[in-house]
Design a protein around this motif. Sequence first.
Motif, PDB file in Angstrom:
ATOM      1  N   LEU A 324       0.835  -1.197   0.000  1.00 58.44           N
ATOM      2  CA  LEU A 324       0.000   0.000   0.000  1.00 58.44           C
ATOM      3  C   LEU A 324       0.874   1.253   0.000  1.00 58.44           C
ATOM      4  O   LEU A 324       0.616   2.207  -0.745  1.00 58.44           O
ATOM      5  CB  LEU A 324      -0.921  -0.016   1.219  1.00 58.44           C
ATOM      6  N   ALA A 325       1.925   1.257   0.821  1.00 55.27           N
ATOM      7  CA  ALA A 325       2.832   2.404   0.894  1.00 55.27           C
ATOM      8  C   ALA A 325       3.505   2.652  -0.452  1.00 55.27           C
ATOM      9  O   ALA A 325       3.629   3.798  -0.899  1.00 55.27           O
ATOM     10  CB  ALA A 325       3.882   2.172   1.978  1.00 55.27           C
ATOM     11  N   LYS A 326       3.938   1.590  -1.102  1.00 57.33           N
ATOM     12  CA  LYS A 326       4.611   1.721  -2.403  1.00 57.33           C
ATOM     13  C   LYS A 326       3.673   2.326  -3.442  1.00 57.33           C
ATOM     14  O   LYS A 326       4.068   3.196  -4.227  1.00 57.33           O
ATOM     15  CB  LYS A 326       5.108   0.356  -2.866  1.00 57.33           C
ATOM     16  N   GLN A 327       2.418   1.868  -3.450  1.00 56.25           N
ATOM     17  CA  GLN A 327       1.443   2.404  -4.405  1.00 56.25           C
ATOM     18  C   GLN A 327       1.214   3.889  -4.173  1.00 56.25           C
ATOM     19  O   GLN A 327       1.125   4.683  -5.118  1.00 56.25           O
ATOM     20  CB  GLN A 327       0.118   1.632  -4.290  1.00 56.25           C
ATOM     21  N   ILE A 328       1.111   4.292  -2.913  1.00 55.09           N
ATOM     22  CA  ILE A 328       0.868   5.698  -2.584  1.00 55.09           C
ATOM     23  C   ILE A 328       2.046   6.563  -3.016  1.00 55.09           C
ATOM     24  O   ILE A 328       1.866   7.623  -3.641  1.00 55.09           O
ATOM     25  CB  ILE A 328       0.610   5.858  -1.070  1.00 55.09           C
TER      26      ILE A 328
END
Length: 354
Positions: A324-328
């Motif tokens: 999720l962090a990478k996508q954001i």
Amino acid sequence: MKKNQFIHDSRIKKNAWGVGKAILTYLVMLLLVGIQVGLIVSPLFQNLSDFFRVNLVLLYWVFVTIVFIRITNRQIKHVYDNPMRILSKATKDVASGDFSVYVEPRHTSDKYDYIDVLFIDFNKMVAELGSIETLKNDFVSNVSHEIKTPLAVIQNYTQALQNNSLDELTRNEYMKTIIDATNRLSSLVSNILKLNKIENQEIENIHEPYNLCTQLCECALGFESLWEQKEINLDVDIEDQVTIEYDKDSLELVWNNLISNAIKFTNNKGKIKLSQTSNKNEVIVSIQDTGCGMDIETMKHIFDKFYQGDTSHSIEGNGLGLALAKQIIERADGTISVTSELNKGSTFTVILPL
């Protein structure tokens, strides 16, 4: 795609109609005309009547036309028709779910033409589709497993609570276990929904200027009870103020995930350093811990969905936080990376353009 982008593809080494073919065609036409001139000036031709002269020339060019048509058809069949039939069959196979299809280019790399490049791009597309299909299947499998586990816990402990002979302490422990399982299930579903919305560009980014340094401090303080409980030394080295213009809520998810992971994987009386620097082009945030660290294989997959390198902490998470962090971060045109050494700790670094 820009207009004529495919035409200027640097991989194409051989044009369909090059200078060599043009010269060869010119020489052939010159030869045919020469044959006609030789036929006309020959004594045998001169002795014929005008009717036969005209018809003989016409028959000659009819013959030349038929030969050219047959040669052209053969070339079209060899250069375009047969490759398109192969590509059509391969496309049908992919449409039916076979992602092992591979179309062999007809020439070596120093003689690639448009068809070869088309085959190469088709193979690349099939490989990507196969990878996506694998990821989808793994995702469904992992989601099913992650949901099934807390549900099984809830079911088992709920059934155990039906035993009227349980003492109050045991009953409270069972109820706490059920609450933890429901929280984990809720967190899992919430993260799946967030990840799905980000991947499908359904989250509307609300870009507003705010002080990143204040946000980092607030996120760290939100975990104060946890790092105090483990007697972790938290070292914060950030600037007084850096104003950025991003989606504040999304970035808060990133900082919370990185900080909570650092606390989770750092042993008692360990050390965590939260640092932040900036220049005129970018802002850099890094979170360093002295935890268990990771090997090279774990670092390769740490941002994959549901991947958990240290299974001993799997009950505390679901392997979606870093994905999720990478996508954001990537949606904000930034980068997130990790450096780590087994048993010596990890450092996550986020770079955001200003």
